[in-house]
Design an enzyme around this catalytic site. Structure first.
Site, PDB file in Angstrom:
ATOM      1  N   ASP A  14      -8.795  -3.558  -7.252  1.00  0.00           N
ATOM      2  CA  ASP A  14      -8.155  -2.338  -6.769  1.00  0.00           C
ATOM      3  C   ASP A  14      -7.894  -1.411  -7.957  1.00  0.00           C
ATOM      4  O   ASP A  14      -6.752  -1.123  -8.321  1.00  0.00           O
ATOM      5  CB  ASP A  14      -6.856  -2.714  -6.057  1.00  0.00           C
ATOM      6  CG  ASP A  14      -6.255  -1.582  -5.256  1.00  0.00           C
ATOM      7  OD1 ASP A  14      -6.930  -0.556  -5.064  1.00  0.00           O
ATOM      8  OD2 ASP A  14      -5.099  -1.738  -4.816  1.00  0.00           O
ATOM      9  N   HIS A  53      -7.841  -4.427  -2.810  1.00  0.00           N
ATOM     10  CA  HIS A  53      -6.684  -3.808  -2.167  1.00  0.00           C
ATOM     11  C   HIS A  53      -6.410  -4.517  -0.845  1.00  0.00           C
ATOM     12  O   HIS A  53      -7.323  -4.987  -0.171  1.00  0.00           O
ATOM     13  CB  HIS A  53      -6.985  -2.325  -1.917  1.00  0.00           C
ATOM     14  CG  HIS A  53      -5.811  -1.557  -1.396  1.00  0.00           C
ATOM     15  ND1 HIS A  53      -4.749  -1.210  -2.192  1.00  0.00           N
ATOM     16  CD2 HIS A  53      -5.533  -1.076  -0.160  1.00  0.00           C
ATOM     17  CE1 HIS A  53      -3.865  -0.532  -1.479  1.00  0.00           C
ATOM     18  NE2 HIS A  53      -4.322  -0.446  -0.234  1.00  0.00           N
ATOM     19  N   CYS A 101       0.848  -1.187   0.000  1.00  0.00           N
ATOM     20  CA  CYS A 101       0.000   0.000   0.000  1.00  0.00           C
ATOM     21  C   CYS A 101       0.891   1.249   0.000  1.00  0.00           C
ATOM     22  O   CYS A 101       1.657   1.463  -0.937  1.00  0.00           O
ATOM     23  CB  CYS A 101      -0.962  -0.066   1.184  1.00  0.00           C
ATOM     24  SG  CYS A 101      -2.109   1.315   1.347  1.00  0.00           S
TER      25      CYS A 101
END
Length: 269
Positions: free
Chosen positions: A206, A237, A159
């Site tokens: 995502d 995600h 991330c």
């Protein structure tokens, strides 16, 4: 393989979580910088760091939020955990929607809403690329620190940390490899600075981060850079995080296998 893990200081007032194979003290091993999600070096990232150490590497997760061992109050671990629970109570689409987040905050008791709102502001605002500085310092420390002196250093990030892993590839010419788990790609103007192979790992659902990947791959290819990637079907995600509802076991297990194989190629066993 058993590992030993501890918190330690490095560089100019930074701290991080260091893990290495048990009994390897003083032995020079390749190293992996493990770059956190937006939540910080939480129990999940600590577990991931130990998992990479169990592969035979020194693994080090710098705490990107701490200075001189202390985090700003909005980013204290208990505040971040409270904010994580709040976001988990919302539909995923609301995470990136400030209006939807604010509406949910307004429904909370005033003190709690202000507390969580302050942490959200600290997490989602500011110059995230500036967080590359402790990552760069961590890589340099792993190469030079007595008792570590890693002959090669690679990076893996998730991330926010995925974006920073790519930034480290752009800004550290000695980096041996970079793994980007669902992180934003660097700007095209930064690509000439990349001197190592890059592996990208993404989830199909995502969209914000996955849809730009083919264009980034083409830009990397056209400039003679090495970039391989995989996009997992029906994966959201943060599908690698086994503490979250987003976890997808099959994709996560295959992604870890790919990451381990990439590190084997770039760092050696």
């Amino acid at each position: 393989m058993n590992v030993h893990a501890e918190w330690t200081s490095f560089g100019e007032g930074f701290t991080g979580y260091l893990a290495r194979p048990e009994g390897s003290g003083g032995e020079s091993l390749p190293a992996v910088v493990v770059l956190q999600e937006i939540w910080g070096v939480d129990p999940h990232i600590q577990d991931v760091t130990r998992r990479f150490a169990a592969l035979g590497y020194v693994a080090f997760a710098p705490d990107l939020y701490a200075k001189d061992g202390q985090r700003p109050e909005p980013l204290a671990a208990e505040r971040v955990e409270e904010t994580k629970r709040f976001l988990d109570s919302l539909p995923p689409a609301a995470w990136g929607n400030p209006d939807a987040r604010q509406q949910a905050l307004d429904a909370l008791p005033a003190e709690q809403g202000a507390r969580i709102g302050g942490t959200l502001g600290a997490i989602f605002s500011g110059d995230r690329k500036a967080l590359a500085l402790p990552a760069i310092a961590a890589a340099a420390w792993l190469r030079s620190e007595e008792g570590v002196a890693a002959p090669k250093v690679a990076a893996v990030g998730f991330c926010l940390g995925g974006m920073l892993s790519a930034q480290l590839a752009c800004r550290d010419p000695q980096l041996a490899g970079a793994i980007v788990f669902y992180g934003a790609a660097p700007e095209e103007a930064q690509i000439p600075g990349i001197a190592c192979p890059v592996l990208g790992i993404y989830g199909e659902l995502d969209k914000r981060l996955t849809e730009p990947v083919p264009a980034f791959a083409e830009a990397m290819r056209s400039q003679g850079k090495s970039f391989d990637y995989v996009i997992y079907d029906d994966a959201p995600h943060a599908f690698f995080n086994d503490t979250r509802a987003s976890y997808r076991a099959e994709a996560a297990q295959d992604a870890f296998r790919r990451a381990a194989e990439f590190l084997q190629r770039q760092l050696g066993a």
